[in-house]
Design a protein around this motif. Structure first.
Motif, PDB file in Angstrom:
ATOM      1  N   ARG A  19      27.365  -4.087  34.595  1.00 29.52           N
ATOM      2  CA  ARG A  19      27.831  -5.296  35.254  1.00 29.52           C
ATOM      3  C   ARG A  19      27.063  -5.485  36.548  1.00 29.52           C
ATOM      4  NH1 ARG A  19      33.749  -6.960  37.681  1.00 29.52           N
ATOM      5  NH2 ARG A  19      33.125  -5.326  39.186  1.00 29.52           N
ATOM      6  N   LEU A  20      26.358  -6.602  36.644  1.00 26.13           N
ATOM      7  CA  LEU A  20      25.629  -6.950  37.848  1.00 26.13           C
ATOM      8  C   LEU A  20      26.488  -7.821  38.747  1.00 26.13           C
ATOM      9  CD1 LEU A  20      22.131  -7.863  36.358  1.00 26.13           C
ATOM     10  CD2 LEU A  20      23.047  -5.610  36.974  1.00 26.13           C
ATOM     11  N   SER A  21      26.354  -7.635  40.049  1.00 28.89           N
ATOM     12  CA  SER A  21      27.061  -8.439  41.034  1.00 28.89           C
ATOM     13  C   SER A  21      26.066  -9.232  41.866  1.00 28.89           C
ATOM     14  CB  SER A  21      27.897  -7.554  41.963  1.00 28.89           C
ATOM     15  OG  SER A  21      28.901  -6.865  41.254  1.00 28.89           O
ATOM     16  N   CYS A  22      26.503 -10.383  42.337  1.00 29.89           N
ATOM     17  CA  CYS A  22      25.703 -11.271  43.177  1.00 29.89           C
ATOM     18  C   CYS A  22      26.590 -11.692  44.331  1.00 29.89           C
ATOM     19  CB  CYS A  22      25.231 -12.471  42.350  1.00 29.89           C
ATOM     20  SG  CYS A  22      24.360 -13.750  43.265  1.00 29.89           S
ATOM     21  N   ALA A  23      26.424 -11.048  45.472  1.00 30.87           N
ATOM     22  CA  ALA A  23      27.287 -11.260  46.621  1.00 30.87           C
ATOM     23  C   ALA A  23      26.614 -12.182  47.634  1.00 30.87           C
ATOM     24  CB  ALA A  23      27.627  -9.925  47.277  1.00 30.87           C
ATOM     25  N   ALA A  24      27.326 -13.220  48.032  1.00 29.47           N
ATOM     26  CA  ALA A  24      26.816 -14.179  49.004  1.00 29.47           C
ATOM     27  C   ALA A  24      27.309 -13.833  50.400  1.00 29.47           C
ATOM     28  CB  ALA A  24      27.251 -15.594  48.643  1.00 29.47           C
ATOM     29  N   SER A  25      26.459 -14.054  51.380  1.00 30.33           N
ATOM     30  CA  SER A  25      26.847 -13.924  52.776  1.00 30.33           C
ATOM     31  C   SER A  25      26.192 -15.035  53.577  1.00 30.33           C
ATOM     32  CB  SER A  25      26.471 -12.550  53.345  1.00 30.33           C
ATOM     33  OG  SER A  25      25.071 -12.346  53.308  1.00 30.33           O
ATOM     34  N   GLY A  26      26.871 -15.470  54.626  1.00 29.61           N
ATOM     35  CA  GLY A  26      26.354 -16.529  55.468  1.00 29.61           C
ATOM     36  C   GLY A  26      26.619 -17.929  54.962  1.00 29.61           C
ATOM     37  N   PHE A  27      27.222 -18.058  53.788  1.00 32.72           N
ATOM     38  CA  PHE A  27      27.584 -19.363  53.245  1.00 32.72           C
ATOM     39  C   PHE A  27      28.705 -19.186  52.238  1.00 32.72           C
ATOM     40  CE2 PHE A  27      25.681 -19.505  48.954  1.00 32.72           C
ATOM     41  CZ  PHE A  27      24.907 -18.363  48.992  1.00 32.72           C
ATOM     42  N   THR A  28      29.312 -20.283  51.851  1.00 39.36           N
ATOM     43  CA  THR A  28      30.432 -20.268  50.916  1.00 39.36           C
ATOM     44  C   THR A  28      29.906 -20.530  49.513  1.00 39.36           C
ATOM     45  OG1 THR A  28      31.951 -21.039  52.628  1.00 39.36           O
ATOM     46  CG2 THR A  28      32.653 -21.293  50.343  1.00 39.36           C
ATOM     47  N   LEU A  29      30.047 -19.540  48.641  1.00 43.69           N
ATOM     48  CA  LEU A  29      29.440 -19.623  47.324  1.00 43.69           C
ATOM     49  C   LEU A  29      30.090 -20.685  46.443  1.00 43.69           C
ATOM     50  CD1 LEU A  29      27.197 -18.316  45.629  1.00 43.69           C
ATOM     51  CD2 LEU A  29      28.909 -16.693  44.777  1.00 43.69           C
ATOM     52  N   ASP A  30      31.348 -21.013  46.697  1.00 41.52           N
ATOM     53  CA  ASP A  30      32.026 -21.961  45.807  1.00 41.52           C
ATOM     54  C   ASP A  30      31.510 -23.388  45.924  1.00 41.52           C
ATOM     55  OD1 ASP A  30      35.271 -22.205  47.546  1.00 41.52           O
ATOM     56  OD2 ASP A  30      33.236 -22.685  48.202  1.00 41.52           O
ATOM     57  N   TYR A  31      30.617 -23.660  46.863  1.00 41.59           N
ATOM     58  CA  TYR A  31      29.937 -24.953  46.904  1.00 41.59           C
ATOM     59  C   TYR A  31      28.758 -25.029  45.936  1.00 41.59           C
ATOM     60  CZ  TYR A  31      32.410 -25.917  51.307  1.00 41.59           C
ATOM     61  OH  TYR A  31      33.368 -26.136  52.273  1.00 41.59           O
ATOM     62  N   HIS A  32      28.430 -23.927  45.267  1.00 40.52           N
ATOM     63  CA  HIS A  32      27.230 -23.830  44.447  1.00 40.52           C
ATOM     64  C   HIS A  32      27.545 -23.347  43.040  1.00 40.52           C
ATOM     65  CE1 HIS A  32      24.603 -24.093  48.039  1.00 40.52           C
ATOM     66  NE2 HIS A  32      25.580 -23.425  48.617  1.00 40.52           N
TER      67      HIS A  32
END
Length: 120
Positions: A19-32
């Protein structure tokens, strides 16, 4: 700083799972929307999956359909790629990207990639 960071790659035997993860920082991922790509040695980058911003839409390349599952947890600002029944040809660097929508080709932010090796 706006970042996506992939993790979860490694060495796995044929038929195994990761299982690969893709973690966002500095912005809100739910806009994308979030798209997963891979690039095998000596080959062009291949788009393999996309998920809409709320998770209600997903698509998959034929090469992974039925074996990979894309998902997201917006509360944790993270997207995932569950990879089952892995084949040696899945060996590649896997990248995630934030994109305006799955129906387009533009991306806003790229991750740096995580290596997956499928070998006995």
């Amino acid at each position: 700083q706006l970042q996506l960071v992939e993790s979860g790659g490694g060495l796995v035997q044929p038929g195994g799972s990761l299982r690969l993860s893709c973690a966002a920082s500095g912005f809100t991922l739910d806009y994308h929307a979030v798209r997963w790509f891979r690039q095998a040695p000596g080959k062009e980058r291949e788009g393999i999956s996309c998920i809409g911003n709320s998770g209600g839409f997903t698509n998959y390349a034929d090469s992974v359909k039925g074996r990979f599952t894309i998902s997201r947890d917006n509360a944790n600002n993270t997207a995932y790629l569950q990879m089952n029944s892995l084949k040696p040809e899945a060996t590649a660097v896997y990248y995630c990207a934030a994109t305006p929508r799955c129906g387009g080709t533009l991306v806003d932010i790229w991750g740096q990639g995580t290596q997956v090796i499928v070998s006995s």
